[in-house]
Design a protein around this motif. Structure first.
Motif, PDB file in Angstrom:
ATOM      1  N   TYR A 129      57.904  32.556  36.489  1.00 48.23           N
ATOM      2  CA  TYR A 129      57.186  33.796  36.215  1.00 48.23           C
ATOM      3  C   TYR A 129      57.137  34.612  37.499  1.00 48.23           C
ATOM      4  N   LEU A 130      57.639  35.847  37.424  1.00 49.34           N
ATOM      5  CA  LEU A 130      57.704  36.745  38.569  1.00 49.34           C
ATOM      6  C   LEU A 130      56.639  37.828  38.385  1.00 49.34           C
ATOM      7  N   PHE A 131      55.757  37.958  39.377  1.00 49.74           N
ATOM      8  CA  PHE A 131      54.611  38.852  39.249  1.00 49.74           C
ATOM      9  C   PHE A 131      54.709  40.080  40.146  1.00 49.74           C
ATOM     10  N   ASP A 132      54.520  41.243  39.553  1.00 52.32           N
ATOM     11  CA  ASP A 132      54.197  42.446  40.301  1.00 52.32           C
ATOM     12  C   ASP A 132      52.723  42.290  40.719  1.00 52.32           C
ATOM     13  N   ILE A 133      52.230  43.155  41.578  1.00 51.67           N
ATOM     14  CA  ILE A 133      50.828  43.046  42.001  1.00 51.67           C
ATOM     15  C   ILE A 133      49.978  44.186  41.444  1.00 51.67           C
ATOM     16  N   GLU A 134      50.227  45.400  41.928  1.00 51.35           N
ATOM     17  CA  GLU A 134      49.385  46.540  41.557  1.00 51.35           C
ATOM     18  C   GLU A 134      49.455  46.824  40.061  1.00 51.35           C
ATOM     19  N   GLY A 135      48.309  46.801  39.396  1.00 57.94           N
ATOM     20  CA  GLY A 135      48.246  47.063  37.959  1.00 57.94           C
ATOM     21  C   GLY A 135      48.646  45.881  37.110  1.00 57.94           C
ATOM     22  N   THR A 136      48.949  44.749  37.750  1.00 55.97           N
ATOM     23  CA  THR A 136      49.396  43.553  37.024  1.00 55.97           C
ATOM     24  C   THR A 136      48.458  42.376  37.296  1.00 55.97           C
ATOM     25  N   THR A 137      48.372  41.969  38.574  1.00 58.17           N
ATOM     26  CA  THR A 137      47.404  40.930  38.933  1.00 58.17           C
ATOM     27  C   THR A 137      46.212  41.512  39.678  1.00 58.17           C
ATOM     28  N   THR A 138      46.395  42.721  40.215  1.00 52.63           N
ATOM     29  CA  THR A 138      45.359  43.382  41.011  1.00 52.63           C
ATOM     30  C   THR A 138      45.106  44.788  40.470  1.00 52.63           C
ATOM     31  N   PRO A 139      43.848  45.192  40.341  1.00 53.33           N
ATOM     32  CA  PRO A 139      43.570  46.538  39.821  1.00 53.33           C
ATOM     33  C   PRO A 139      44.184  47.628  40.695  1.00 53.33           C
ATOM     34  N   ILE A 140      44.733  48.648  40.066  1.00 53.55           N
ATOM     35  CA  ILE A 140      45.264  49.795  40.792  1.00 53.55           C
ATOM     36  C   ILE A 140      44.179  50.395  41.684  1.00 53.55           C
ATOM     37  N   GLU A 141      42.952  50.390  41.186  1.00 50.20           N
ATOM     38  CA  GLU A 141      41.829  50.979  41.929  1.00 50.20           C
ATOM     39  C   GLU A 141      41.629  50.294  43.281  1.00 50.20           C
ATOM     40  N   PHE A 142      41.811  48.970  43.334  1.00 50.99           N
ATOM     41  CA  PHE A 142      41.633  48.260  44.594  1.00 50.99           C
ATOM     42  C   PHE A 142      42.672  48.716  45.621  1.00 50.99           C
ATOM     43  N   VAL A 143      43.899  48.869  45.175  1.00 49.48           N
ATOM     44  CA  VAL A 143      44.968  49.281  46.081  1.00 49.48           C
ATOM     45  C   VAL A 143      44.734  50.700  46.594  1.00 49.48           C
ATOM     46  N   HIS A 144      44.391  51.614  45.676  1.00 52.90           N
ATOM     47  CA  HIS A 144      44.302  53.029  46.040  1.00 52.90           C
ATOM     48  C   HIS A 144      42.943  53.442  46.611  1.00 52.90           C
ATOM     49  N   LYS A 145      41.893  52.705  46.276  1.00 49.40           N
ATOM     50  CA  LYS A 145      40.564  53.092  46.755  1.00 49.40           C
ATOM     51  C   LYS A 145      40.016  52.185  47.853  1.00 49.40           C
ATOM     52  N   VAL A 146      40.699  51.067  48.100  1.00 51.86           N
ATOM     53  CA  VAL A 146      40.255  50.168  49.172  1.00 51.86           C
ATOM     54  C   VAL A 146      41.348  49.994  50.226  1.00 51.86           C
ATOM     55  N   LEU A 147      42.508  49.471  49.818  1.00 50.51           N
ATOM     56  CA  LEU A 147      43.554  49.168  50.790  1.00 50.51           C
ATOM     57  C   LEU A 147      44.129  50.417  51.455  1.00 50.51           C
ATOM     58  N   PHE A 148      44.528  51.403  50.658  1.00 51.00           N
ATOM     59  CA  PHE A 148      45.138  52.602  51.241  1.00 51.00           C
ATOM     60  C   PHE A 148      44.172  53.328  52.186  1.00 51.00           C
ATOM     61  N   PRO A 149      42.913  53.578  51.770  1.00 45.11           N
ATOM     62  CA  PRO A 149      41.981  54.241  52.685  1.00 45.11           C
ATOM     63  C   PRO A 149      41.733  53.427  53.965  1.00 45.11           C
ATOM     64  N   TYR A 150      41.712  52.109  53.839  1.00 45.34           N
ATOM     65  CA  TYR A 150      41.498  51.272  55.029  1.00 45.34           C
ATOM     66  C   TYR A 150      42.641  51.461  56.026  1.00 45.34           C
TER      67      TYR A 150
END
Length: 234
Positions: free
Chosen positions: A9-30
């Motif tokens: 099983y091959l997993f994408d991350i954003e929007g698949t195992t991790t919420p898009i909101e976490f990437v765009h509202k936490v990681l990117f701003p950091y």
């Protein structure tokens, strides 16, 4: 309950195992907040500046000349983030910044609650799991190592980023299958993007799309769509 005929099983991350909101509202701003401190450190590699200056030549919308000063590099990186560029050098820099944040405890990643039980089912069934994301391999490992559910890196045998090819290119999935010594048809790829599913399917990999809260609507397609992993037996 549905059981998949897959070896890996091959997993994408954003929007698949991790919420898009976490990437765009936490990681990117950091990363945006920490570009200048990163470039101001003497440990910041000279090659980063050279690659960013080179990359700026391909950004026709960006009219300022990029120099190797922390201010100039910071401004250009902020621009790249605002455009959601999947540039390898940007991803590497962000990965370095996030590493400090995770290790200091400032960052802790959010993983959908159905992911850890599914990974455990995969392991118990003797199947394999790997990750393919546009984020750098280092950033991928950090997301799964420092998450609210604990260290999930024990479940993955491999990580792939765009160094192997773009996610919308079928050859990327062929290469991943070769790296893992598997037939593409024995791989199931989870993503939230139709074009990535198209590329995987063209390579012989079976795509399944995730319809998670906050995910973007996709164009019409005939692929299997799931809301979470709870009904996948592995």
């Amino acid at each position: 309950m549905e059981e998949q005929n897959a070896e890996l099983y091959l997993f994408d991350i954003e929007g698949t195992t991790t919420p898009i909101e976490f990437v765009h509202k936490v990681l990117f701003p950091y990363s945006v907040q920490n570009f200048k401190p990163f470039f101001s450190e003497t440990s910041a590699e000279k090659s980063f500046a050279e690659e960013l200056i080179l990359a700026s030549k391909n950004e026709s919308e960006y009219t300022e000349e990029v120099s190797d000063s922390p201010e100039s590099l910071t401004k250009f990186c902020k621009y790249l983030v605002s455009k959601d560029r999947k540039l390898g050098i940007l991803k590497e820099i962000q990965g370095r910044i996030w590493k400090k944040g995770y290790e200091s405890g400032e960052l802790k990643s959010t993983i959908f609650s159905d992911v850890p039980p599914f990974l455990e089912r995969i392991r118990k069934s003797g199947k394999r799991a790997a990750v393919y994301s546009s984020g750098s391999v280092e950033a991928q490992v950090l997301i799964y190592k420092y998450c609210e559910a604990g260290d999930l890196t024990v479940y993955f045998e491999g990580y792939f980023d765009t160094a192997i090819g773009g996610k919308k290119e079928s050859s990327s999935y062929t290469k991943i299958a070769e790296k893992l010594s598997l037939s593409p048809r024995s791989i199931v790829f989870f993503t939230d993007i139709k074009e990535e599913a198209d590329a995987a399917s063209e390579a012989g990999v079976r795509p399944i799309l995730l319809s998670r809260p906050g995910n973007h609507p996709q164009a019409e397609h005939s692929y299997q769509v799931i809301q979470d992993f709870s009904k996948i037996l592995a």
